[in-house]
Design a protein around this motif. Structure first.
Motif, mmCIF file in Angstrom:
data_model
loop_
_atom_site.group_PDB
_atom_site.id
_atom_site.type_symbol
_atom_site.label_atom_id
_atom_site.label_comp_id
_atom_site.label_asym_id
_atom_site.label_seq_id
_atom_site.Cartn_x
_atom_site.Cartn_y
_atom_site.Cartn_z
ATOM 1 N N PHE A 105 11.610 3.835 12.886
ATOM 2 C CA PHE A 105 11.918 4.349 11.554
ATOM 3 C C PHE A 105 10.644 4.619 10.773
ATOM 4 C CE2 PHE A 105 12.196 3.279 7.059
ATOM 5 C CZ PHE A 105 12.904 4.396 6.650
ATOM 6 N N PHE A 106 9.778 3.626 10.730
ATOM 7 C CA PHE A 106 8.565 3.826 9.940
ATOM 8 C C PHE A 106 7.668 4.880 10.559
ATOM 9 C CE2 PHE A 106 9.394 -0.052 7.490
ATOM 10 C CZ PHE A 106 9.199 0.507 6.244
ATOM 11 N N GLN A 120 0.811 -1.226 0.000
ATOM 12 C CA GLN A 120 0.000 0.000 0.000
ATOM 13 C C GLN A 120 0.834 1.261 0.000
ATOM 14 O OE1 GLN A 120 0.410 -2.219 2.444
ATOM 15 N NE2 GLN A 120 -0.712 -1.628 4.256
ATOM 16 N N PHE A 143 16.724 1.371 3.275
ATOM 17 C CA PHE A 143 16.801 0.387 4.352
ATOM 18 C C PHE A 143 18.170 -0.266 4.406
ATOM 19 C CE2 PHE A 143 13.770 -1.909 7.024
ATOM 20 C CZ PHE A 143 12.875 -0.882 7.201
ATOM 21 N N ILE A 200 16.043 4.518 13.638
ATOM 22 C CA ILE A 200 16.940 3.755 12.785
ATOM 23 C C ILE A 200 16.122 2.677 12.071
ATOM 24 C CG2 ILE A 200 19.000 2.311 12.789
ATOM 25 C CD1 ILE A 200 19.661 4.997 13.796
ATOM 26 N N PRO A 201 16.371 2.474 10.794
ATOM 27 C CA PRO A 201 15.609 1.465 10.067
ATOM 28 C C PRO A 201 15.680 0.081 10.721
ATOM 29 C CG PRO A 201 16.780 2.786 8.533
ATOM 30 C CD PRO A 201 17.220 3.231 9.886
ATOM 31 N N LEU A 202 14.709 -0.696 10.388
ATOM 32 C CA LEU A 202 14.510 -2.039 10.933
ATOM 33 C C LEU A 202 13.862 -1.988 12.302
ATOM 34 C CD1 LEU A 202 17.437 -4.407 10.042
ATOM 35 C CD2 LEU A 202 15.172 -4.237 9.075
ATOM 36 N N GLY A 260 9.032 -2.703 12.566
ATOM 37 C CA GLY A 260 10.030 -2.014 11.759
ATOM 38 C C GLY A 260 10.235 -2.676 10.416
ATOM 39 N N VAL A 261 9.990 -3.962 10.345
ATOM 40 C CA VAL A 261 10.175 -4.651 9.070
ATOM 41 C C VAL A 261 8.870 -4.651 8.290
ATOM 42 C CG1 VAL A 261 10.805 -6.824 8.012
ATOM 43 C CG2 VAL A 261 11.976 -6.066 10.056
ATOM 44 N N ALA A 262 7.790 -4.857 8.998
ATOM 45 C CA ALA A 262 6.511 -4.952 8.300
ATOM 46 C C ALA A 262 5.484 -4.094 9.010
ATOM 47 C CB ALA A 262 6.066 -6.402 8.244
ATOM 48 N N PRO A 263 5.509 -2.792 8.804
ATOM 49 C CA PRO A 263 4.569 -1.909 9.496
ATOM 50 C C PRO A 263 3.127 -2.179 9.084
ATOM 51 C CG PRO A 263 5.732 -0.702 7.825
ATOM 52 C CD PRO A 263 6.382 -2.037 7.905
ATOM 53 N N ASN A 264 2.963 -2.818 7.939
ATOM 54 C CA ASN A 264 1.580 -3.015 7.497
ATOM 55 C C ASN A 264 0.840 -4.033 8.341
ATOM 56 O OD1 ASN A 264 3.513 -4.493 6.373
ATOM 57 N ND2 ASN A 264 2.671 -4.556 4.321
#
Lengths: 479, 167, 652, 111, 459
Positions: free
Chosen positions: E374-375, A63, A130, E368-370, E446-450
């Protein structure tokens, strides 16, 4: 599949390494993982260099228009190859180095590899960001934990410096995302964005600063000598052979294709800075007494040439820069191995304290001299091909840049030969009197590098063929 | 000047004067008393504005209950003008200026609007009558009414938690 | 088989000889690899044999090739080996070009090279086996690079060899790496060469830009259509390269220092071959220079200036090798003078004769040094003629040759250059006078050297005298061969004056210089003038020789020079000048950059940002005074500000 | 009366409250000033309630317009009462510990 | 509605439990059960099954965003109770009452998240605030606690006054308290009332979320309050007020963004600046976290600044990430003997697992990503960039994010790279397991915010 495997192998291998407490075992495991990556890459390059292997797409964040997309085009396969070649060499040449908590050390090293490969392969803006950060975090811990005396402050500076850059890039990336027609981060959509010149100018700098810090381009370079000096040499190898390529690679894959007008608008600025940096870093390299700092400054000078060549907007410069990606990686790796061997044996990196090593360790001396000559871009070594083409490209862009930048050719000879003489020639002293010759795997590491130096220096054609598509693509964009 | 206007100005003077006296009195007890004066004046305005119920509630709750509570606490602590802490004179001036500026800015902003000049409020009307308010309170406003109990509960718990001596 | 079949098969073989040209550099490369990799396992004699043998093999192939090129109507042949760089429309193959010029140089390099290799087997016998092998490896590598330089069919291959010989020169000068002095000399040589190389490289970029190719055939074919100014720039830049490699003003100071290397190295690299690369390059690019008269004049002027400057310095040197080194610089200057005045053949001719007699002189000097146990100061020699007869006679032959006494080889080649210089417009007479002065000085200092070394009485220690002995055959045989060549080589270039059509070299090289010859205006010198010139020069030279012999045989100069002589002895203080105007400022700049610009400036800025943030943190936290009153005041001020802001926006 | 007058009155009371908060150090007085501010708001709400009522009442005499504001005032009083109980509890607690209600007395927490 | 009701009732249950159960430590268990019941009630809310299925004449509005947000909050509460329940009991003698107050606060949060009437917002915020004053002063003998409570109370009451003034003016302009009936347009007769109202409400809400220059109470209160309650305030309460903030500005003032966007932008910039810069110098981790919470508020302000669909997602994710990380860090901090940064020296050697979790939490806060952080930052920044204006603000924000790295990493450095002997109270394996769960959640988001955001779209 190759692309995916390349990331997965070190990633899983890295996490596994954390659980192997036995030092010997974790070293062997890491080496095995490194060789596994090498094997996969070689197979992919030699026997399965087709579209199926070069592209991988999986759903990630649908999305938000981001997918787990990997693309292994010419220049990225070249850099992936460099990475997977470098890692076994790094592990082999530092086999004898002792680290506290080796499991964490090797685990983090392998995670870094995964991050770097990810950067080279990512074909999605967000994914790229990333991996860009993923490569940085383990390095931060590696340097801070296993580095020299001033490691914490120095690494921290490095970290924040690069972090600022990448955050700016993130801002640009998000902005760009909203300009895409299909609200997507995929490379294709980002490439197709139509931007006004003003937008390009802004975004260009947001991205470029991130890459410039990483490369590093003058005057964003001051983190680099300190970090190289303080890091454990294995990490320095990763930093200088591979991580700086991330910045250069990003220019090729992301900056120029996204903002060709921006690149054209600021080409003089970038090239000017790069050229100044080349000469400046060379002059500074002449002043250094610490071997690591010397190599660091020399590296800045070389990177400066590459970054300049990427912006000259002609095929010669571009091709030269790309072949030099690989060459510089190999050469600087060789330099670091020598530094590592010297430091491990004598406990010092100060040139003023060394001397006369060539008497008892001729193999080391000879291999170093070859690597050093590659560093000064002597013909028939790999660096010459790249530098010749890059200077030619620079010359086509503007004669004076080539002439001024050319001074670094002279200066590089000055500091490199000075280094050789101070370290290897002359008479033995108290520190070096008990020099012993390097052992077989260290020798093998260096011989592999020397072989690469000559093979690419004499027959660079396969590399040209590999990167041709990328070069054509970019030059096409400029038009 | 009609009787309403006279009343208005009288009550206004009373409110503002009381407020000023409250703020400036050195003795806390006087402050409380002056504040009660203000509340009475405001209740008078409520009546002028045809909000009789509120006027009554204001006197019972505010002037009656709350202010007594204040007075009680002040007496408990045995405060008087002598032990009243005084601020640095400059800080006082700064505070005055800040308050004055706030007033000025508000007035300056509102004065500009012409629509307000002609908008009148008259006495009389149905709104403030208790049956109307009561009906609305227990139909439309039942949720806040009920939920206020939570507020009181927590205030009660708080008073217990904080007020109990010895632990 | 019929005659025709035989003839056909012979031609096939001969063609394939040209195709086999890659063998010429390949043999030394193999020798390098064997000696280099096996240096620990090879015995000294074996490495010597391998080292010399591969050069001999190359020499034989070169001879065959040379023979082929002598055939009537032979045209330049290109041998493509593999694709090197093919990028951006620029195709640079790894290709060799065989023509008269390269064939001649092949002969000189492999021939003289072989003799010097043989000589070295004995000269270096004191070295430990692995160093001995290392020496031969370097030497082989040098020959390989030099062969690449002359064989390349394009400028890039030439540049590869060009830098390669620079590297080998560096390695061989610093061969005794324990000695820091030698290391410094080696570095100096390499860096000065690099300065020239940068010019060369820029020249190449101009060529690429102008002609789109680096291949000689293409470049030369397109040269006539190019503008003079661009050609001037190109040729000047190329000449900068030549200055570095061939030790011309201002880049000559490395060559005397290069004498730190073993003497055979000086003979091979710093006299016979490498330093003539610049001459080769200009001769190769003759058409470019012919089309750029300004550059040509500059080449002549620089050459002449170098010739005279080096000659003056040589007058007062006391190190046997230094004298020869300055003499080399001076002779190279003559060659550039020749090139500058369009006497390409003369220059190449002088390269050839110089290779013979200068190699001879260096090897002779080596023999002397060998006998004197590494004593190089001529003030401590004298009277060696009896003890070292072969060395003495061959050395004398070399001296006569370089001095230019007919019919020794030097006479012919130098004379050819001088005559052409005289004929040049408009400064011919000045060229000639200065050139002749140089020649006189050459004769003078060579015989000063000769007299101080071989005549008079021995001035060394008793022990040295005791050990004086003639060198072994490995050293004397090359001396004799070279002496023979130094004496007779001139006859391939007998001037028109003495015998019509006798200049064989000119005929041989004519195809190479054909294009230039077509363009250049010639101002032939009448026979009468030429005779006068000859007579004057020979007379003066003989006088100066006799004076030198007379003076230095009896009363050798053993003290330190004074007055003007001191300036000469100190080489006009050029090294000190360079040190003061280049090295020191550069180091100062470096130190300044390191300390101030880098640490305080750029890094200071970066750290300054961090420090500012910390400082800001320290200051900002003071806002947090702990007083509720202040907090509320801030809040009220905030309210006011946002109010005013909102109302301002509203009223806009 | 023009609505302006009521607004100005409310604002004046509010500002006096604010000034009081800024000028006094006695926690109880400060709290009382806050109460004054709340009362100013109440007055304002009632005035607005009346204003809106006047605007509609000509067309719809039985309109409930304005009730909500008066109820809001009612709730403000409710909340104020709760707040006062807690506030005074806090002040008393503090007084027990330091025997003062001076807000400047307590400034261990700063910077 | 379930959530509001249940939490109010469970608050009473806690009160009475305190009356009848002498054992202090049962409180945590009952509270955890309560949190679970709340969660269940909230899930029923989400699926539309409510005990009282009414919106009370438009007083409440059950949008999926608010309900989902409450789910996040309740989950955070559950983690908070599980991790810090013991510490809550140890604050004073009134452990049941503390839990009761927190349940009351939860009902207030429910109101704030679902309000559609300014009166509900007002009462909700008061229900959140008043118990907080009490919790702040819960440690009665502690002078710092007293001071914090007093400051918090006085300033809170003051800001309430401002908010009411704002509401009054807003009413004057529109004649309504219903958010969905405000129908604001810029060209009203009473625009000036409107502007005054919006600005005053904005200021008081900014005060509640501790945005500069109305943030001054935050460091003192967070520092002075008992550490467990600081954790609660800094995470759950702050996130909850933000949802009210966003709801009001999006549904109520969304049509007149031009009137307030610049002000919000300035507040955002100031908040980021003061929060981050001041945090740099702090030596106490607790106080540093207080400033950091100001800084984080600055980022959350972006959601309000942008008021678009991205800001909803962003705030949701931000709340989750921020609550998890803060609760995790405070849970560890409570156990530390020394709250200064030096107190963390060498923790990684002693307690590698805890150090790892704290590191993950700090990385998340730093964005920080991950990690979820981050998201979270990504979405709020994306929301701001989507508006297409004020790009400078975003750039300023990322620069400040870099500053934030500076002070967050100081703790990481202390734990991993510095020698020291940090002292920490005994921790059970259950506690550690929960911490790891927090870290795993952070990384998962952080890896899958969805995983979280899909709900927003699915429901």
């Amino acid at each position: 599949m190759t692309a995916l495997l390349l990331i997965l192998i070190p990633l899983i291998g890295g996490f596994t390494a954390f659980f192997i407490k036995e030092e010997k075992l974790v070293k062997m495991w890491s080496l095995a993982v490194a060789f596994a990556s090498l094997a996969v890459m070689s197979y992919g390059l030699l026997f399965a260099y087709n579209l199926d292997n070069k592209v991988f797409v999986a759903e990630w964040l649908p999305q938000f228009g981001s997918s787990f997309a990997l693309l292994m085009d010419g220049v990225s396969s070249l850099l992936c190859l460099l990475t997977v070649v470098a890692y076994p060499i790094i592990f082999a040449s530092t086999w004898k180095s002792k680290y506290t908590a080796p499991n964490s050390f090797y685990g983090l090293m392998l995670l870094t590899q995964a991050g770097i490969l990810g950067v080279f392969l990512a074909a999605d803006g967000l994914l790229f960001y990333f991996f860009w950060e993923l490569a940085l975090i383990p390095v931060y811990f590696l340097c801070s934990k296993w580095g020299g005396e001033k490691r914490i402050a120095v690494t921290f500076k490095f970290f924040i410096y690069t972090f600022v850059g990448s955050l700016l890039m993130l801002v640009g990336l998000i902005y760009l995302y909203y300009q895409t027609a299909d609200a997507s981060f995929s490379m294709q959509s980002l490439y197709e964005v139509k931007l006004t010149v003003t937008q390009q100018a802004w975004l260009f700098w947001l991205f470029f600063i991130a890459f410039a810090v990483k490369m590093p381009v003058f005057p964003f370079h001051t983190w680099q000598p300190d970090t190289y000096e303080q890091s454990p040499t294995a990490v320095t190898m990763v930093l200088s052979a591979l991580m700086v390529k991330m910045g250069l690679f990003a220019v090729v894959r992301w900056l120029i294709p996204l903002f060709p007008a921006g690149a054209l608008m600021f080409d003089n600025v970038v090239i000017g800075l790069s050229v100044v940096g080349m000469v400046y870093a060379s002059v500074l390299a002449m002043q250094q007494d610490d071997l690591k700092r010397l190599v660091a400054y020399s590296s800045i000078a070389h990177i400066g040439l590459m970054s300049a060549a990427l912006f000259v907007n002609n095929e010669s410069g571009m091709q030269g820069a790309m072949i030099q990606f690989f060459s510089h990686g190999v050469n600087v790796l060789g330099m670091w191995i020598v530094v590592e061997l010297i430091e491990r044996q004598f406990g010092t990196r100060k040139m003023s304290e060394l001397g006369g090593i060539a008497q008892k360790a001729p193999a080391l001396a000879i291999l170093l001299v070859v690597v050093a000559l590659a560093n000064v871009a002597l013909p028939l070594t790999n660096a010459f091909v790249g530098e010749f083409l890059m200077f030619n490209g620079l010359f086509k862009f503007n004669i004076w840049y080539a002439a001024v930048g050319g001074l670094s050719i002279i200066l590089s000879a000055v500091y490199t030969l000075r280094m050789i003489q101070k370290v290897f020639f002359g008479n033995e002293n108290a520190v070096t009197v008990n020099t012993t010759e390097i052992n077989w795997y260290e020798k093998t590491s260096l011989v592999v590098i020397v072989a690469a130096i000559f093979i690419m220096g004499i027959y660079p054609k396969p590399v040209f063929a590999l990167v041709q598509e990328t070069v054509t693509m970019i030059l096409g964009i400029f038009k | 000047m009609s009787i309403t206007e006279i009343l208005f100005w009288f009550l206004t003077a009373m409110a503002v004067g009381g407020a000023l006296m409250m703020v400036t009195s050195k003795n806390p007890v006087y402050s409380v008393l002056w504040l009660i004066v203000v509340f009475f004046a405001i209740s008078g305005h409520y009546i002028l504005l045809n909000a009789q119920f509120l006027a009554v509630v204001n006197i019972i709750v505010y002037a009656g209950a709350i202010m007594v509570l204040f007075l009680f606490v002040i007496m408990l602590m045995n405060m008087n003008a002598d032990n009243e802490p005084q601020k640095n004179i400059w800080l006082k001036i700064a505070g005055m200026i800040a308050g004055g500026c706030l007033l000025l800015v508000f007035i300056a902003a509102i004065r500009q609007t012409e629509a307000l000049q002609i908008q009148k409020v008259n006495t009389g009307g149905q709104t403030g009558l208790i049956h109307l308010l009561g009906k609305t309170l227990f139909t439309d406003y039942v949720l806040p009414f009920e939920i206020s109990s939570v507020l009181f509960l927590s205030a009660m718990v708080g008073a217990v938690v904080l007020g109990r001596k010895g632990d | 088989m019929t005659y025709f079949q035989l003839r056909a098969s012979y031609l096939t073989i001969m063609n394939s000889i040209i195709d086999l040209v890659y063998l010429v550099p390949l043999f030394p490369l193999i020798g390098f690899l064997i000696n280099g990799l096996g240096r620990k396992n090879l015995s000294k004699s074996l490495s010597g044999i391998i080292g010399s043998g591969v050069i001999l093999a190359s020499f034989i192939v070169s001879l065959l090739i040379f023979n082929e090129t002598r055939a009537e109507g032979f045209t330049a042949t290109t041998v493509n080996l593999f694709e090197f760089i093919n990028v951006a429309g620029l195709n640079i193959p790894f290709a060799f070009q065989v023509d008269q010029l390269s064939a001649l140089f092949l002969l000189i390099i492999t021939g003289v090279g072989f003799l010097i290799h043989v000589y070295s087997t004995s000269y270096m016998h004191e070295e430990a086996p692995h160093h001995y092998a290392r020496y031969f490896a370097y030497l082989n590598l040098f020959v390989f690079s030099m062969l690449l330089l002359v064989l390349g069919a394009n400028y890039l291959i030439m540049f590869i060899g060009w830098e390669g010989v620079g590297l080998c020169s560096y390695l061989l000068i610093g061969y005794w790496f324990k000695n820091t002095e030698y290391g410094n000399a080696a570095r100096k040589a390499f860096v000065m060469n690099r300065i020239g190389d940068l010019g060369f490289l820029l020249g190449l970029f101009f060529i690429i830009q102008q002609f789109g190719s680096l291949t000689y055939i293409d470049v030369f074919a397109r040269a006539q259509g190019a503008g003079t100014s661009i050609l001037t720039v190109i040729t000047l830049l190329l000449f900068v390269g030549a200055m570095g490699k061939s030790a011309q003003i201002p880049l000559y100071t490395w060559l005397p220092d290069a004498m730190a290397g073993p003497t055979p190295v000086s003979a091979l690299i710093h006299a016979a071959t490498m330093v003539t690369a610049g001459i080769y390059m200009i001769a190769r690019s003759n058409i470019l220079y012919t089309l750029a008269p300004v550059s040509q004049t500059l080449v002549a002027v620089i050459g002449l200036a170098t010739a005279i400057l080096a000659a003056t310095i040589a007058l007062k040197q006391n190190d046997i090798k230094k004298v020869l080194a300055y003499s080399t610089v001076s002779q190279l200057g003559y060659m550039f003078l020749g090139l500058g005045v369009g006497a390409y053949t003369g220059a190449v001719f002088h390269v050839m004769t110089h290779a013979f007699f200068k190699a001879l002189l260096f090897l002779g000097a080596g023999s002397v040094i060998h006998a004197m146990h590494h004593e190089q100061d001529i003030r401590k020699m004298g009277g060696l003629a009896k003890k070292l007869p072969v060395t003495h006679w061959t050395f004398l032959a070399g001296c006569i040759a370089i001095a230019g006494i007919p019919p020794f080889s030097g006479f012919f080649s130098k004379d050819e250059i001088l005559v052409h210089a005289f004929a040049a417009e408009p400064f011919g007479i000045i060229y000639y006078v200065i050139g002749l002065a140089g020649a006189l000085m050459t004769a003078f200092y060579m015989f000063r050297l000769y007299a101080m070394t071989f005549k008079g009485t021995f001035r060394g220690t008793h022990e040295q005298e005791h050990h004086l002995h003639e060198s072994p055959w490995q050293m004397t045989v090359p001396l004799i061969i070279l002496a023979f060549l130094a004496v007779v080589a001139g006859f391939v270039g007998i001037p028109e004056l003495f015998a019509a059509d006798a200049h064989k070299l000119e005929h041989y090289l004519a195809p190479v210089f054909a294009a230039s010859t077509d363009i250049a205006e010639t101002h032939p010198v009448s026979h009468e003038t030429e005779y006068i010139l000859l007579a004057v020069s020979i007379t003066l030279i003989v006088v100066s020789i006799l004076y030198a012999l007379n003076r230095f045989s009896k009363k050798p100069e053993t003290g330190e020079a004074e007055g003007f002589g001191k300036i000469l002895a100190n080489k006009w203080y050029v090294d000190e000048l360079y040190n003061n105007i280049i090295t020191k400022p550069l180091n100062g700049l470096g130190a300044f950059s390191n300390r101030f610009i880098e640490k305080s400036g750029i890094d200071g800025l970066v750290n300054g940002v961090g420090k500012t943030v910390q400082w800001g943190g320290r200051q900002l936290r003071l806002l947090q005074s702990g007083q509720v009153g202040n907090y509320v005041l801030w809040m009220v001020l905030g309210v006011l500000i946002f109010f005013v802001l909102a109302i301002t926006i509203l009223n806009k | 009366m023009p609505i302006n007058y009521y607004i100005f009155l409310a604002i004046a009371l509010f500002s006096i409250g604010v000034a009081g908060v800024l000028t006094r150090r006695n926690a109880i007085i400060i709290f009382m000033c806050v109460e004054l501010m709340l009362n100013a708001v109440n007055l304002l709400l009632v005035a607005f309630s009346k204003m809106h009522y006047e605007n509609v009442v000509m067309f719809n005499p039985t309109s409930p317009v304005g009730t909500e504001a008066q109820l809001f005032v009612f709730f403000i009083m409710v909340v104020a009462a709760a707040e006062v109980s807690v506030g005074l509890a806090i002040i008393v607690m503090m007084y027990r510990n330091i025997h003062s209600v001076d807000v400047n007395f307590l400034n261990r927490l700063k910077h | 509605m379930n959530l509001i009701l249940i939490s109010a009732l469970w608050g009473i249950v806690m009160m009475f439990s305190g009356l009848f159960i002498a054992n202090k430590s049962t409180a945590k268990t009952i509270a955890v059960v309560g949190a679970l019941v709340l969660l269940a009630g909230n899930l029923f809310d989400l699926s539309g099954k409510m005990i009282i299925d009414s919106n009370f004449n438009g007083m409440l509005q059950y949008d999926k965003f608010g309900l989902l947000f409450l789910t996040v909050i309740v989950l955070a509460l559950l983690f908070y109770f599980l991790l810090s329940g013991k510490a809550i009991q140890e604050v004073g003698n009134h452990s049941y009452e503390y839990f009761a107050l927190m349940f009351f606060i939860m009902s207030g949060i429910g109101l704030v998240a679902l309000f559609n009437n300014l009166l509900i917002l007002f009462i909700g915020i008061e229900i959140v605030s008043i118990p907080l004053y009490i919790l702040t002063g819960a440690d009665k003998k502690n002078l710092k606690g007293n001071e914090a409570a007093l400051k918090y109370f006085l300033m809170g009451a003051f800001s309430t006054g401002i908010m009411l003034m704002g509401i009054a003016f807003l009413y004057g302009a529109t004649g309504s308290f219903q958010v969905d009936k405000l129908n604001l347009t810029a060209n009203d007769n009473f625009t000036i009332f409107l502007v005054i109202g919006v600005v005053m409400i904005m200021i008081s809400l900014a005060f509640k979320v501790s945005a500069a220059p109305f943030h001054f109470w935050t460091p003192d209160v967070y520092d002075g309050a008992p550490t467990v309650f600081t954790s609660f305030m800094a995470s759950i309460v702050k996130a909850a007020v933000f949802i009210g903030f966003l709801n009001l500005f999006m549904n109520g003032f969304g049509t007149i963004t031009g009137k307030w966007q610049l002000s919000i932008a300035i507040i955002t910039a100031l908040t980021l600046f003061i929060g981050n810069i001041t945090a740099v110098y702090q030596q106490s981790v607790k106080r540093m976290l207080a400033y950091s919470s100001i800084a984080q508020a600055g980022f959350m302000m972006f959601a309000i600044f942008a008021v678009n669909d991205m800001s909803k997602q962003g705030l949701l994710l931000y709340a989750a990430a921020y609550c998890l990380a803060t609760i995790g860090i405070f849970a560890v901090l409570v156990k530390m003997k020394d709250f200064t940064i030096e107190g963390f020296n060498g923790l990684a050697k002693k307690e590698p697992l805890i150090a790892l979790v704290v590191t993950v939490c700090f990385l998340s806060l730093a964005g920080i990503p991950l990690t979820a952080g981050f998201f979270a930052k990504y979405f709020v920044l994306a929301a701001a960039i989507k508006t297409g204006t004020y790009l400078w603000l975003v750039i300023f924000a990322v620069l400040m994010a870099a500053v934030s790295v500076y002070y967050y990493f100081r703790v990481i450095q202390a734990m991993y790279f510095k020698e020291g002997n940090s002292e920490m109270a005994e921790t059970s394996s259950g506690f550690k397991g929960l911490l790891v769960a927090v870290a795993v959640l952070i990384i998962l988001l952080g890896v899958a915010p969805n995983l979280l955001l899909n709900w927003l779209i699915l429901y």
